[in-house]
Motif scaffolding. Sequence first.
Motif, PDB file in Angstrom:
ATOM      1  N   GLY A 145      26.590  49.130  71.112  1.00  0.00           N
ATOM      2  CA  GLY A 145      26.806  49.043  72.543  1.00  0.00           C
ATOM      3  C   GLY A 145      28.190  48.527  72.885  1.00  0.00           C
ATOM      4  O   GLY A 145      28.786  47.750  72.141  1.00  0.00           O
ATOM      5  N   SER A 146      28.704  48.985  74.025  1.00  0.00           N
ATOM      6  CA  SER A 146      30.012  48.559  74.520  1.00  0.00           C
ATOM      7  C   SER A 146      29.840  47.976  75.910  1.00  0.00           C
ATOM      8  O   SER A 146      28.720  47.793  76.390  1.00  0.00           O
ATOM      9  CB  SER A 146      30.984  49.744  74.529  1.00  0.00           C
ATOM     10  N   ALA A 147      30.957  47.702  76.563  1.00  0.00           N
ATOM     11  CA  ALA A 147      30.894  46.990  77.844  1.00  0.00           C
ATOM     12  C   ALA A 147      30.056  47.723  78.881  1.00  0.00           C
ATOM     13  O   ALA A 147      29.313  47.110  79.654  1.00  0.00           O
ATOM     14  CB  ALA A 147      32.317  46.774  78.375  1.00  0.00           C
ATOM     15  N   ASN A 148      30.138  49.050  78.917  1.00  0.00           N
ATOM     16  CA  ASN A 148      29.427  49.824  79.937  1.00  0.00           C
ATOM     17  C   ASN A 148      28.304  50.690  79.365  1.00  0.00           C
ATOM     18  O   ASN A 148      27.689  51.461  80.093  1.00  0.00           O
ATOM     19  CB  ASN A 148      30.427  50.729  80.673  1.00  0.00           C
ATOM     20  N   PRO A 208      25.119  49.763  77.088  1.00  0.00           N
ATOM     21  CA  PRO A 208      24.360  48.768  76.325  1.00  0.00           C
ATOM     22  C   PRO A 208      23.806  49.293  75.003  1.00  0.00           C
ATOM     23  O   PRO A 208      23.711  48.551  74.033  1.00  0.00           O
ATOM     24  CB  PRO A 208      23.232  48.379  77.290  1.00  0.00           C
ATOM     25  N   ASN A 209      23.414  50.559  74.978  1.00  0.00           N
ATOM     26  CA  ASN A 209      22.905  51.154  73.737  1.00  0.00           C
ATOM     27  C   ASN A 209      23.472  52.554  73.623  1.00  0.00           C
ATOM     28  O   ASN A 209      23.286  53.384  74.516  1.00  0.00           O
ATOM     29  CB  ASN A 209      21.374  51.193  73.721  1.00  0.00           C
ATOM     30  N   ARG A 257      33.373  52.926  73.889  1.00  0.00           N
ATOM     31  CA  ARG A 257      33.374  52.054  72.716  1.00  0.00           C
ATOM     32  C   ARG A 257      34.739  52.049  72.029  1.00  0.00           C
ATOM     33  O   ARG A 257      35.059  51.106  71.308  1.00  0.00           O
ATOM     34  CB  ARG A 257      32.253  52.406  71.751  1.00  0.00           C
ATOM     35  N   ALA A 285      31.187  43.403  74.236  1.00  0.00           N
ATOM     36  CA  ALA A 285      29.749  43.504  73.987  1.00  0.00           C
ATOM     37  C   ALA A 285      29.354  43.051  72.586  1.00  0.00           C
ATOM     38  O   ALA A 285      28.164  43.014  72.258  1.00  0.00           O
ATOM     39  CB  ALA A 285      29.277  44.938  74.210  1.00  0.00           C
ATOM     40  N   THR A 290      28.526  40.493  69.816  1.00  0.00           N
ATOM     41  CA  THR A 290      28.089  39.099  69.755  1.00  0.00           C
ATOM     42  C   THR A 290      27.802  38.701  68.314  1.00  0.00           C
ATOM     43  O   THR A 290      27.682  39.542  67.423  1.00  0.00           O
ATOM     44  CB  THR A 290      26.815  38.897  70.582  1.00  0.00           C
ATOM     45  N   LYS A 338      24.555  40.330  67.128  1.00  0.00           N
ATOM     46  CA  LYS A 338      24.699  41.721  66.677  1.00  0.00           C
ATOM     47  C   LYS A 338      25.329  41.774  65.290  1.00  0.00           C
ATOM     48  O   LYS A 338      24.908  42.565  64.433  1.00  0.00           O
ATOM     49  CB  LYS A 338      25.544  42.518  67.671  1.00  0.00           C
TER      50      LYS A 338
END
Length: 968
Positions: A111-114, A116-117, A160, A167, A169, A172
């Motif tokens: 996932g990236s900023a916009n 999520p998956n 991405r 995104a 963490t 992750k």
Amino acid sequence: MRSVTQSSVTALAAALLLSACTTSPHGRPAASAEAPPAPGLAPAASPQELVAKVDIPYEKFVLANGLTTIVHTDRKAPIVGVTLYYKVGSKNEPRGKTGFAHLYEHLFFGGSANVPNFDIPLEGAGSTSTNGSTWYDRTNYVETVPTGALDLALFMESDRMGALLPAVTQDKLDKQRGVVQNEKRQGDNQPYGLAEYLTAEGLFPVGHPYRHSTIGSMADLDAATLADVQKWFTDHYGPNNVVLVLSGDIDATTARPMVEKWFGAIPRGPEVAPVAAGPVTLSAPVSREMTDQVPVLRISRDWSGPGLNDADAVALRIGMHILGGLSSSRLDNALVRGNQMAVSVRASAMVFEQSSFLNATMDVKPGVDRVAAEAELDRVMAEYIAKGPTEDEVRRAVTSVLSGEIGGLEQVGGFSGKGATLAEGEVYSGDPAKYKADLQAIAALSPATVHAALRKWLGRPVYKLAVVPGVRTEDGATMGGWGDEDTTPRKAVAKSAKAAKIGPAPRRTAPPVAPVGALAFPSIERTTLSNGIPVALARRTGVPKLVMAIDFDAGFAADALDTPGTQGLMLDMLDEGTKTRNATQIAEEQERLGASIRTDASLDSSSLVVSALSANLAPSLALASDMLLHPAFAPADFERARGQAMAELAQAQSTPSALAGRTLNAELFGDHPYAQPGDGLGTETSLAALTPQALSAAHAKWVRPDLARITVVGDVTMEQLKPLLEQSFGAWKAPAAPRPNKPLDAAVPAPSARVVLIDRPNSPQSVILAGRVLPLTGRTPGEEPLMLANDVVGNGFLSRLNADIREDKGWSYGVRSGVTQNSGPRVIEVMAPVQADRTGDSVRAVIQNMSAFPARSPITTEEFQRVTEGAIRALPTQFETNAAVLSAIIRNDRLGRPEDYYVRLAQTYRGIDAERIGGAARQYLQPNDLTWIIVGDRKIVEPQLKGLGLPVEVRPAPTGGDDATDGE
């Protein structure tokens, strides 16, 4: 997949490697390497004619930020392959950071900023499973989407690329670290799974970029930090280090504004410094030995070689293919069919951007003296290096490789289709059309050119490796790293900086998915030969090739009426010789024709499968007919083939997943015909009891026209096809004996909830395989709600089982479930290779996930959309190749479905609501009464099973060819 196993070799080299075994590898009598084509065979198309048929036109443009985009238009289906190559791989990793390029590839899906998956929106839009892979020279990402979803795919890939870090963490990173470490355990747990570490260590010195494995070492993976993630992204994932290829239902005029819109604002990244990674010449020969839990002694000869842009690379590919890739290879003729010292041999040139791995391997026949085997391998290779190949060998190798390349062009995307071919040319050679230059160079090869390359590169000091059966003494967890860990303490490795705080990325909104057209499944023409064999043809003209299957209502279940292993060994012997051709002549004729004629089988059917160039169809069918109708079953060939089957059985029983699969059928089916091992190998006892006469009787019993069906897909018309089929098969008459009948309606044992634990010491992973026979057969109508329910539970990357055990817990490289499509009783199966210390927890997790659906956790709106509308949108991507269409037609005919089943499937899915999917899960997918097969280390696993409330039976792992079904 998200796998380390995809090579950075060119698509041409992949075709070479994949074409290395065009027929059964079992032994054959020797014949002259210069044997001419048999009388009556038309001359094969020349290499130059084949090369002329290969073309991938493209347009290229480069954005201001350095992103290179290549566009190839192919309107055969409303789909687009999206392929991205990032010019960074494991060779770019510094000391202490091995495995990081591949670990980062896994994180790229998180996932990236916009977004999520990354997987959910694309699969909901009908994409093939999004995937990626890493190897020494590159990291790539692929998906094939409906044309209407291309805008969405570009939005997500750009997000991405430009907005990943906000995104990412620690949670992750920790989870994906666990997944990658289980991928490493899964590979290490296989027979011979540690050999590649030793080969790289033997060929390259410490610090060479190709020395450490792409999967890396456990210690380095444990040490990876968020700061490492941030640095890797900013150093390597800028658009100026990327090649994007769009191939399929798209053109450059349409593509450019879309690419500008989504990628144009991403800033350039730093230039990636080149690394020195050329071949290395050893100062003297080196020998190394390793004992491992393997079925037979394996001896290898290895050299490093030139990179793919070296003038010798093409000649070495063909030269190694002649040595041990062709079905009639030098090693096969001498060591398998000749003196029978080996049960299998192989040789290849695995070519990367800056170096290559040149390998020849011999699996020694049990009972053969090791010293004698090594001396004979070295003698055959020395003679080949000294004298070089013949003109006929070069021609056959070239034709088989070119035929494979033509077949590979059916796909617009994926890891080896047109998109990857163009991307690799640009990434490695600065020329998307590099494939064409390579093909022309292959077509122009002479024996002298190949010989010169072999002398130059294989005449240097060799690295010799022997993997000896015994107790595993090496620990894969400590292997794969930089190589100086014993002398360089970790504190000497450069410290990672503290992770930076990443600000939010600009908000962007995903574009909608445009309407996706209905599936255009090819129309099917049907006819019947004069002897009653039904014929189905789906004409497709995308490539000048076709694939044909002659299927018989037999399969491994037929062994219930014969000796276990009969059907498989009988089929294996169809290319071992006929009344007029020996095995080498059969292999050589296939190679001259650019054809592949192989046998295949499942529980339900036995098949002869022919892949042929359309221009060479007539002689290919003539050869296939002789193999099918006139096998010799000569005693000497039989003994060799049976010995190889014994070796295959030992290999299967040394491989945890294969051993679990062999065990489950017998536990579920009792005396039913489906109790046969699904690999068709029978048992050591049953193989020993077989005779040539038994195989001949089985051939007469099962290979008969009234049990046959012919299916053809490819570039041929019915007007061309039927006369050729009549000529090859029309005079074949059914015997007077009645057709045999497999009792598929026989009773099966009642389901039994229990665990069979097969003790395999020193296993870093446990393989869990669970199953239950369902009260359904393949011909039971209305299966679709069950299949959709299984999609939710365990079929696919986004399934609940995979999302929980792999993605959330990090205990496995992948978990799946499936419902078999047998003609008779069907089975629900769950497969979960998991780290050994989480075996019991994983069984509990499977039970909890399956029992929760639908009672405590009904299907969500997102899941419902993905498995219904997403599956409908994905239909056009499922039948891109002739082989996929062939399988669909055969499946429909076998299960009694209408031939427009897949065309109507969209309407069928739209008529299924969430309640029906939940009802199917409630009725068929509950974990009650599952039989669990677990292959793992008893001392680690057994204590974990005590709280499950299931009876546990412990059995020893088989040794040699012994069966695993005898209780302790």
